[in-house]
Design a protein around this motif. Sequence first.
Motif, PDB file in Angstrom:
ATOM      1  N   VAL A 119      -7.071   6.018 -51.693  1.00 45.34           N
ATOM      2  CA  VAL A 119      -5.629   5.837 -51.570  1.00 45.34           C
ATOM      3  C   VAL A 119      -5.347   4.348 -51.649  1.00 45.34           C
ATOM      4  O   VAL A 119      -5.832   3.581 -50.820  1.00 45.34           O
ATOM      5  N   SER A 120      -4.593   3.937 -52.650  1.00 44.33           N
ATOM      6  CA  SER A 120      -4.346   2.512 -52.879  1.00 44.33           C
ATOM      7  C   SER A 120      -2.897   2.169 -52.560  1.00 44.33           C
ATOM      8  O   SER A 120      -1.971   2.776 -53.095  1.00 44.33           O
ATOM      9  N   GLY A 121      -2.711   1.177 -51.702  1.00 37.70           N
ATOM     10  CA  GLY A 121      -1.381   0.664 -51.408  1.00 37.70           C
ATOM     11  C   GLY A 121      -1.147  -0.709 -51.990  1.00 37.70           C
ATOM     12  O   GLY A 121      -0.195  -1.392 -51.587  1.00 37.70           O
ATOM     13  N   LEU A 122      -1.978  -1.117 -52.937  1.00 39.70           N
ATOM     14  CA  LEU A 122      -1.854  -2.463 -53.506  1.00 39.70           C
ATOM     15  C   LEU A 122      -0.617  -2.568 -54.405  1.00 39.70           C
ATOM     16  O   LEU A 122      -0.310  -1.642 -55.160  1.00 39.70           O
ATOM     17  N   PRO A 123       0.073  -3.701 -54.361  1.00 36.34           N
ATOM     18  CA  PRO A 123       1.255  -3.912 -55.213  1.00 36.34           C
ATOM     19  C   PRO A 123       0.838  -4.380 -56.603  1.00 36.34           C
ATOM     20  O   PRO A 123       0.916  -5.559 -56.945  1.00 36.34           O
ATOM     21  N   PHE A 124       0.414  -3.448 -57.438  1.00 34.41           N
ATOM     22  CA  PHE A 124      -0.177  -3.797 -58.729  1.00 34.41           C
ATOM     23  C   PHE A 124       0.713  -4.718 -59.559  1.00 34.41           C
ATOM     24  O   PHE A 124       0.215  -5.629 -60.231  1.00 34.41           O
ATOM     25  N   THR A 125       2.017  -4.479 -59.567  1.00 35.66           N
ATOM     26  CA  THR A 125       2.885  -5.260 -60.450  1.00 35.66           C
ATOM     27  C   THR A 125       3.080  -6.685 -59.963  1.00 35.66           C
ATOM     28  O   THR A 125       3.718  -7.495 -60.652  1.00 35.66           O
ATOM     29  N   ASN A 126       2.524  -7.030 -58.811  1.00 35.25           N
ATOM     30  CA  ASN A 126       2.528  -8.425 -58.363  1.00 35.25           C
ATOM     31  C   ASN A 126       1.320  -9.197 -58.886  1.00 35.25           C
ATOM     32  O   ASN A 126       1.247 -10.415 -58.723  1.00 35.25           O
ATOM     33  N   PHE A 127       0.359  -8.493 -59.504  1.00 30.95           N
ATOM     34  CA  PHE A 127      -0.892  -9.107 -59.923  1.00 30.95           C
ATOM     35  C   PHE A 127      -0.896  -9.365 -61.428  1.00 30.95           C
ATOM     36  O   PHE A 127      -0.102  -8.805 -62.178  1.00 30.95           O
ATOM     37  N   GLU A 128      -1.844 -10.179 -61.842  1.00 26.16           N
ATOM     38  CA  GLU A 128      -2.069 -10.390 -63.272  1.00 26.16           C
ATOM     39  C   GLU A 128      -2.700  -9.141 -63.883  1.00 26.16           C
ATOM     40  O   GLU A 128      -3.468  -8.432 -63.213  1.00 26.16           O
ATOM     41  N   PRO A 129      -2.411  -8.840 -65.150  1.00 29.43           N
ATOM     42  CA  PRO A 129      -2.972  -7.633 -65.768  1.00 29.43           C
ATOM     43  C   PRO A 129      -4.494  -7.558 -65.683  1.00 29.43           C
ATOM     44  O   PRO A 129      -5.045  -6.472 -65.446  1.00 29.43           O
ATOM     45  N   ALA A 130      -5.181  -8.686 -65.857  1.00 25.91           N
ATOM     46  CA  ALA A 130      -6.640  -8.658 -65.804  1.00 25.91           C
ATOM     47  C   ALA A 130      -7.136  -8.254 -64.420  1.00 25.91           C
ATOM     48  O   ALA A 130      -8.152  -7.555 -64.289  1.00 25.91           O
ATOM     49  N   VAL A 131      -6.436  -8.691 -63.380  1.00 26.55           N
ATOM     50  CA  VAL A 131      -6.820  -8.323 -62.012  1.00 26.55           C
ATOM     51  C   VAL A 131      -6.621  -6.826 -61.798  1.00 26.55           C
ATOM     52  O   VAL A 131      -7.482  -6.147 -61.226  1.00 26.55           O
ATOM     53  N   VAL A 132      -5.499  -6.300 -62.277  1.00 28.65           N
ATOM     54  CA  VAL A 132      -5.236  -4.870 -62.140  1.00 28.65           C
ATOM     55  C   VAL A 132      -6.291  -4.060 -62.882  1.00 28.65           C
ATOM     56  O   VAL A 132      -6.807  -3.055 -62.370  1.00 28.65           O
ATOM     57  N   ARG A 133      -6.644  -4.495 -64.080  1.00 31.65           N
ATOM     58  CA  ARG A 133      -7.667  -3.779 -64.859  1.00 31.65           C
ATOM     59  C   ARG A 133      -8.995  -3.761 -64.103  1.00 31.65           C
ATOM     60  O   ARG A 133      -9.670  -2.718 -64.041  1.00 31.65           O
ATOM     61  N   ASP A 134      -9.368  -4.887 -63.496  1.00 31.99           N
ATOM     62  CA  ASP A 134     -10.623  -4.942 -62.754  1.00 31.99           C
ATOM     63  C   ASP A 134     -10.587  -4.012 -61.536  1.00 31.99           C
ATOM     64  O   ASP A 134     -11.588  -3.353 -61.220  1.00 31.99           O
ATOM     65  N   ILE A 135      -9.454  -3.963 -60.856  1.00 31.30           N
ATOM     66  CA  ILE A 135      -9.352  -3.092 -59.679  1.00 31.30           C
ATOM     67  C   ILE A 135      -9.425  -1.624 -60.082  1.00 31.30           C
ATOM     68  O   ILE A 135     -10.118  -0.822 -59.440  1.00 31.30           O
TER      69      ILE A 135
END
Length: 256
Positions: A162-178
């Motif tokens: 269950v992920s509560g991370l604010p993906f749209t606050n991050f850089e695309p590369a960081v989101v892809r890695d997560i």
Amino acid sequence: MTTGQLHPRPDSLPPQRGSRLSPYGGDRLLFLAEALRTFQDTGALAPSGPDLVNALAVPATSRPNRPISVLEVGAGTGVVTRRLAQVLRPGDRLHVVEANPRFAERLREDPVLAGRRPGVGLRLSACRVEELPEAAGAPGPDGGEEGDGDHGKGGGRYDVIVSGLPFTNFEPAVVRDILDLYLRLLAPGGELTYFGYLGTTMARTLTSGPRRGARHRAVVRLLRRFEATYGLGERTVWRNLPPARAYLLRSPGPYA
């Protein structure tokens, strides 16, 4: 699990204990204070509401007849964590990851988590998910983790994330890695839930300028591709501040 199961039946989850907000009257104030201090990592001004919490916790209630392991990333003040602790059964393991030290301290003091069912293991890691030993393939937890479970040692996988991370606050590369990391951490057929707020693309462009708006749109496109590949369904939660959409995904392979 099907798309319809993102809408839990009234009897599929036990009633929430304590107030509608949380066992702590100050949760919303703490959340707001941290959002104003570091919105980049918090990503919201208030904890998730009960309907969104239920949608995110559904995979933990649709499960095999055996103990399961659950990873929650970005727990905040613990509204989803408490829900998970209520629905898990003896033998289950809950691993909570929260990088914000103030939120992590609140979780350590939480009476619902302390009063969870006997036999439900709890582990708290006060770090980013990318810093977990499992993320690097290390054989076990380090000194930065605490808890009563051996969950995740030896590169173990999770049945539910269950992920509560604010993906749209991050850089695309960081989101892809997560997202790639989530797939590595999930057991075959394991399920992932996360959410996004509605109307944020336009709001980000209007309030933050074209560069951040472009970054936001790039993350949204990345998420939509990920959902097209692994998605099982989504649910719009209007009774949330702001309204949100919960996503349900499944990792490749048969679920044991």
